[in-house]
Design a protein around this motif. Structure first.
Motif, PDB file in Angstrom:
ATOM      1  N   TYR A  36      81.994  42.196  21.626  1.00  0.00           N
ATOM      2  CA  TYR A  36      81.912  40.915  22.303  1.00  0.00           C
ATOM      3  C   TYR A  36      82.282  39.823  21.314  1.00  0.00           C
ATOM      4  O   TYR A  36      82.013  39.928  20.109  1.00  0.00           O
ATOM      5  CB  TYR A  36      80.487  40.661  22.824  1.00  0.00           C
ATOM      6  N   LYS A  38      81.887  35.605  20.660  1.00  0.00           N
ATOM      7  CA  LYS A  38      81.019  34.511  21.080  1.00  0.00           C
ATOM      8  C   LYS A  38      81.394  33.212  20.373  1.00  0.00           C
ATOM      9  O   LYS A  38      81.441  33.153  19.136  1.00  0.00           O
ATOM     10  CB  LYS A  38      79.553  34.858  20.790  1.00  0.00           C
ATOM     11  N   GLU A  42      78.009  29.236  23.828  1.00  0.00           N
ATOM     12  CA  GLU A  42      78.441  30.029  24.968  1.00  0.00           C
ATOM     13  C   GLU A  42      77.818  31.412  24.892  1.00  0.00           C
ATOM     14  O   GLU A  42      77.304  31.820  23.854  1.00  0.00           O
ATOM     15  CB  GLU A  42      79.970  30.157  24.999  1.00  0.00           C
ATOM     16  N   GLY A  43      77.899  32.147  25.998  1.00  0.00           N
ATOM     17  CA  GLY A  43      77.429  33.517  25.982  1.00  0.00           C
ATOM     18  C   GLY A  43      78.492  34.440  25.420  1.00  0.00           C
ATOM     19  O   GLY A  43      79.662  34.080  25.302  1.00  0.00           O
ATOM     20  N   PRO A  44      78.099  35.657  25.042  1.00  0.00           N
ATOM     21  CA  PRO A  44      79.080  36.637  24.565  1.00  0.00           C
ATOM     22  C   PRO A  44      80.105  36.960  25.650  1.00  0.00           C
ATOM     23  O   PRO A  44      79.748  37.106  26.821  1.00  0.00           O
ATOM     24  CB  PRO A  44      78.224  37.860  24.235  1.00  0.00           C
ATOM     25  N   PHE A  46      83.087  39.649  26.784  1.00  0.00           N
ATOM     26  CA  PHE A  46      83.571  41.009  26.533  1.00  0.00           C
ATOM     27  C   PHE A  46      84.988  40.985  25.986  1.00  0.00           C
ATOM     28  O   PHE A  46      85.856  40.237  26.460  1.00  0.00           O
ATOM     29  CB  PHE A  46      83.526  41.816  27.824  1.00  0.00           C
ATOM     30  N   PHE A  89      80.313  40.477  18.045  1.00  0.00           N
ATOM     31  CA  PHE A  89      79.174  41.384  18.115  1.00  0.00           C
ATOM     32  C   PHE A  89      79.636  42.780  18.501  1.00  0.00           C
ATOM     33  O   PHE A  89      80.412  42.959  19.442  1.00  0.00           O
ATOM     34  CB  PHE A  89      78.164  40.913  19.166  1.00  0.00           C
TER      35      PHE A  89
END
Lengths: 112, 116
Positions: A36, A38, A42-44, A46, A89
């Motif tokens: 992921y 990021k 913000e959110g992770p 894909f 991540f």
């Protein structure tokens, strides 16, 4: 007990060169691995994934390699672009379960 | 297609107060997950819903945390009473079905919780 480990918290790379991110895991019951990306606040998002039955998956500039015997995977980004600057991540899914275990992340800075 | 949305984006509360976080998954996604990232640490799983049922709540830290997903649509995560160590970013994610090739968990932007 952290089961997914990302060492070398930060990486700086020149635009156009290759970025290589590494991830090690300890649990043999992981059967699916994901990367992921990021951005701050913000959110992770894909990026790419690989099943444990494969050793390589490629999607455009992104390639993930899996060495199951070494419990190691890596993400290659080539060529690196300034927009790739983000935290990356590594995540792993437990067999028979949907929950993901994450590493702490690697900060990548691509220098124009 | 709308992504996963979370509300509020930020919350600052005092120790002992109650906070409720909300997540709206992608329409049609049966699986809904809550994760949390405490400062400087990895993103950690909290729990997993399949429709309205709790499939796995092994990551919930203690009984001060209560998650619900009435009707199998949106979900709430309530922290009562909040403690200092509950501060962090709470992420929600959703997916269509059991992860397979080409499928993934899609994450929301997170709720940043600060307990003073």
């Amino acid at each position: 007990d952290q089961q997914v480990k990302q060492n070398s918290p930060s990486l700086s790379v020149q635009e156009g060169r290759i970025s290589i991110l590494n991830c090690d895991y300890t649990n043999s019951m992981f059967d699916y691995f994901l990367w992921y990306k990021k951005y701050p606040a913000e959110g992770p998002t894909f990026l790419i994934s690989i099943s444990s039955i494969k050793d390589k998956n490629e999607d455009g500039r992104f390639t993930v390699f899996l060495n199951k015997s070494a419990k190691h995977l890596s993400l290659h980004i080539v060529p690196s672009q300034p927009g790739d600057s983000a935290v990356y991540f590594c995540a792993a899914r437990y067999y028979g379960n949907n929950r993901l275990a994450f590493g702490k992340g690697n900060q990548v800075v691509v220098i124009p | 297609e709308a992504g996963v949305t979370q509300f509020p984006s930020h919350s600052v509360i005092e120790k002992g107060q109650t906070v409720t976080l909300r997540c709206d998954p992608i329409s049609g996604h049966d699986n809904l997950y809550w994760y949390r990232r405490v400062m400087g640490k990895e993103i950690k799983f909290l729990l997993h819903f399949v429709k309205e049922s709790k499939q796995d709540e092994s990551g919930m830290p203690n009984n001060r945390f209560l998650a619900e997903r009435t009707g199998g649509t949106y979900s709430t995560l309530k922290v009562q009473p909040a403690e200092l160590e509950d501060s962090g970013v709470y992420f929600c994610a959703s997916s269509h079905r059991r992860l397979g090739i080409g499928e993934t968990q899609y994450f929301g932007p997170g709720t940043r919780l600060l307990v003073l």
